[in-house]
Design a protein around this motif. Structure first.
Motif, short mmCIF file in Angstrom:
data_model
loop_
_atom_site.label_atom_id
_atom_site.label_comp_id
_atom_site.label_asym_id
_atom_site.label_seq_id
_atom_site.Cartn_x
_atom_site.Cartn_y
_atom_site.Cartn_z
N THR A 111 16.17 29.94 -11.84
CA THR A 111 15.33 29.49 -10.72
C THR A 111 15.49 30.42 -9.53
N VAL A 112 16.72 30.82 -9.22
CA VAL A 112 16.96 31.73 -8.10
C VAL A 112 16.28 33.07 -8.36
N LYS A 113 16.39 33.59 -9.56
CA LYS A 113 15.75 34.87 -9.89
C LYS A 113 14.22 34.75 -9.76
N LYS A 114 13.67 33.66 -10.25
CA LYS A 114 12.22 33.44 -10.15
C LYS A 114 11.79 33.32 -8.69
N PHE A 115 12.61 32.63 -7.89
CA PHE A 115 12.35 32.44 -6.47
C PHE A 115 12.31 33.78 -5.73
N LEU A 116 13.29 34.65 -6.01
CA LEU A 116 13.34 35.98 -5.38
C LEU A 116 12.12 36.81 -5.76
N SER A 117 11.76 36.76 -7.05
CA SER A 117 10.59 37.52 -7.50
C SER A 117 9.31 37.00 -6.86
N PHE A 118 9.17 35.69 -6.78
CA PHE A 118 8.00 35.08 -6.14
C PHE A 118 7.88 35.54 -4.69
N HIS A 119 9.01 35.55 -3.99
CA HIS A 119 9.03 35.98 -2.59
C HIS A 119 8.62 37.45 -2.44
N GLU A 120 9.20 38.29 -3.25
CA GLU A 120 8.95 39.73 -3.11
C GLU A 120 7.56 40.12 -3.59
N GLU A 121 7.13 39.56 -4.71
CA GLU A 121 5.81 39.90 -5.24
C GLU A 121 4.69 39.38 -4.35
N GLY A 122 4.95 38.29 -3.62
CA GLY A 122 3.94 37.75 -2.71
C GLY A 122 3.92 38.41 -1.35
N SER A 123 4.87 39.34 -1.12
CA SER A 123 5.00 40.03 0.18
C SER A 123 5.08 39.02 1.33
N PHE A 124 5.80 37.94 1.10
CA PHE A 124 5.97 36.92 2.14
C PHE A 124 7.10 37.30 3.09
N LYS A 125 6.96 36.89 4.34
CA LYS A 125 8.05 37.06 5.29
C LYS A 125 9.07 35.92 5.13
N ALA A 126 8.61 34.80 4.62
CA ALA A 126 9.49 33.68 4.31
C ALA A 126 8.93 32.93 3.11
N THR A 127 9.82 32.42 2.28
CA THR A 127 9.41 31.59 1.14
C THR A 127 10.33 30.38 1.09
N ILE A 128 9.72 29.22 0.87
CA ILE A 128 10.44 27.95 0.86
C ILE A 128 10.51 27.45 -0.58
N LEU A 129 11.66 26.97 -0.98
CA LEU A 129 11.76 26.27 -2.26
C LEU A 129 11.46 24.80 -2.00
N THR A 130 10.52 24.24 -2.76
CA THR A 130 10.07 22.87 -2.52
C THR A 130 10.09 22.05 -3.80
N SER A 131 9.97 20.73 -3.64
CA SER A 131 9.80 19.81 -4.77
C SER A 131 8.79 18.76 -4.38
N VAL A 132 8.20 18.13 -5.37
CA VAL A 132 7.27 17.03 -5.14
C VAL A 132 7.90 15.77 -5.70
N ILE A 133 8.09 14.75 -4.84
CA ILE A 133 8.69 13.49 -5.28
C ILE A 133 7.88 12.32 -4.72
N GLU A 134 7.98 11.19 -5.39
CA GLU A 134 7.19 10.03 -5.01
C GLU A 134 7.68 9.37 -3.73
N GLU A 135 8.97 9.39 -3.50
CA GLU A 135 9.55 8.74 -2.32
C GLU A 135 10.28 9.79 -1.48
N PRO A 136 9.57 10.48 -0.59
CA PRO A 136 10.18 11.59 0.17
C PRO A 136 11.26 11.14 1.16
N ALA A 137 11.16 9.92 1.64
CA ALA A 137 12.18 9.33 2.52
C ALA A 137 12.59 10.26 3.65
#
Length: 456
Positions: A111-137
């Motif tokens: 996941t960390v390797k995929k996250f780094l690649s996503f960030h660099e290939e997208g030329s983003f200045k910042a990238t957030i790791l997120t999740s989708v859950i039913e009860e965000p609380a």
């Protein structure tokens, strides 16, 4: 591209109710922060910086083997303030910094390797790791625009009613362009409900300046942070199940995974069978075709192929191929057991070398000794290695027979092919091929019981 990591580890963890800093509590036998450090290394981070605060010296001591640098957050004023404390680590660097939390040990290397690649290939200045859950609380919400682009992150306590309905949450894990991050940190404000400097506000700053911000969704389980003993137990359960599943997929039989505890760094060879109640810890290596019967603990040890172990404890030792251990044996640190040896019931080995094909079958203590091959120890043998001030060494050659109830008073040597008679106390060298008898001659006193009035 240059990649480094900063790990947030400054929190006190009040809900843990512990004198131990939160990030040093263990999951599957390893401190949570060390899980995160090790994943960062595996994902290719060149430098890792740990941001410490409460219990800083303890955290440094607990991570000293990991070759990391440290930044000190003297007062805990939020995640943004924590990263500000690491400016000296980031200054002068160009590339990507990954920011992760030291209390979230379930993140996976891939996941960390995929996250780094996503960030660099997208030329983003910042990238957030997120999740989708039913009860965000209580989680911060990731707010996207109508085109699906990230606009900002809003902390739960600062959400308006519409923002509170969003189910995509911030995992608290980021990749940043280092230069863009440093520029944004200077612009952070603490005008929020907590009066803290939020790292999440960097996202809004970068967006307001026209920079691209990305967000990658991952499984919520990987992002779980530990804030209480209850969450610690749940994290332990998840990682233990994940670890056991990995070994089973690699050809290990685990009869009852729910009652088998295997540390995350343990290696196990195929066709090994593990019964319930076993605890395997640290840097332990179990090779192929071993049989681990119920209720053993093995820590930081190497167990070669075709070894059978029953209800025993082995710590920081090496057990040779084809050997049997137990039941109820204790092999203490710095012991080396040879091939096809027998360490039997209620035998304790301490800082000793036992040669190939040697049998120590029952009720025996061997400490600070060097034992050759092909020896046999009778029941009740004791190596008397301690004189009250110092430990001394015993040397036993090859093919030696030690009679039952022998005391070997160290320092002493028993040479090749020698025997000791049962009940002997050996205090001097036994020559090659000799029989040593060191006991008083038996004397029978006729009528003694009746004379003493003890006859029943």
């Amino acid at each position: 591209m240059y990649k480094c990591a900063a790990i947030l580890a400054a929190g006190e963890g009040k809900r843990m109710k512990s004198e131990t800093p939160k990030v040093l509590h263990k999951v599957c036998g390893k401190e949570m922060v060390n899980h995160v450090i090790d994943i960062m290394r595996k994902a290719g981070m060149e430098d890792v910086n740990v941001i410490v605060g409460k219990g800083a010296e303890k955290v440094k001591e607990g991570t000293k083997t990991r070759n990391v640098s440290y930044s000190l957050q003297e007062v805990q004023l939020g995640t943004g303030h924590a990263v500000m404390s690491a400016k000296s680590f980031l200054n002068g660097k160009n590339g990507t910094v990954a920011i992760f939390t030291g209390d979230a040990p379930l993140i996976k290397e891939e996941t960390v390797k995929k996250f780094l690649s996503f960030h660099e290939e997208g030329s983003f200045k910042a990238t957030i790791l997120t999740s989708v859950i039913e009860e965000p609380a209580h989680y911060g919400r990731v707010i996207r625009n109508t085109q699906g682009e990230v606009e900002k992150i809003v902390e739960a306590k600062d959400c308006n009613p519409e923002e509170a309905k969003v189910k995509e949450i911030n995992a608290g894990m980021y990749c940043f362009d280092i230069e863009a991050l440093l520029n944004s940190l200077d612009k952070l404000k603490n005008n929020n409900a907590q009066g803290e400097y939020y790292l999440t506000d960097v996202i809004g700053i970068l967006k307001s300046e026209g920079f691209k911000v990305g967000a990658m969704i991952t499984d919520f389980e990987e992002t779980i942070g530990v804030n209480s003993r209850i969450e610690l137990a749940e994290t332990e359960r998840i990682l233990r199940n994940r670890t056991n599943r990995k070994h089973m997929e690699n050809g290990v039989t685990i009869i009852d995974p729910n009652s088998t505890y295997i540390g995350s760094d343990v290696e196990i060879g195929r066709d090994t069978i593990i019964y319930p109640g076993n605890v395997l810890e640290g840097k332990t290596v179990i090779m192929e075709n071993c049989m681990l019967y119920p209720n053993s603990r093995i820590a930081d040890s190497i167990i070669e192929a075709n070894v059978d172990i029953q209800s025993s404890v082995i710590v920081e030792s090496h057990v040779g191929e084809g050997t049997t251990v137990g039941p109820f044996a204790y092999i203490r640190p710095e012991s080396i057991i040879g091939k096809h040896a027998r360490i039997g019931d209620f035998v304790e080995i301490k800082k000793s070398t036992i040669g190939d094909n040697t049998k120590v079958s029952h009720l025996t203590y061997i400490g600070d000794a060097e034992v050759g091959s092909g020896c046999n120890f009778g029941c009740g043998t004791v190596v008397v290695n301690y004189d009250g001030k110092k430990k001394h060494k015993t040397v036993i050659g090859d093919n030696v027979f030690i009679g039952c109830n022998t005391n070997l008073v160290s320092p002493v040597e028993v040479k090749d092919n020698a025997y000791t008679a049962a009940g002997s106390t050996i205090t001097s060298e036994v020559p090659n091929g000799a029989l040593a008898v060191a006991r008083a001659r038996q004397v029978n006193i006729e009528g003694w019981v009746e004379k003493k009035g003890l006859k029943k």
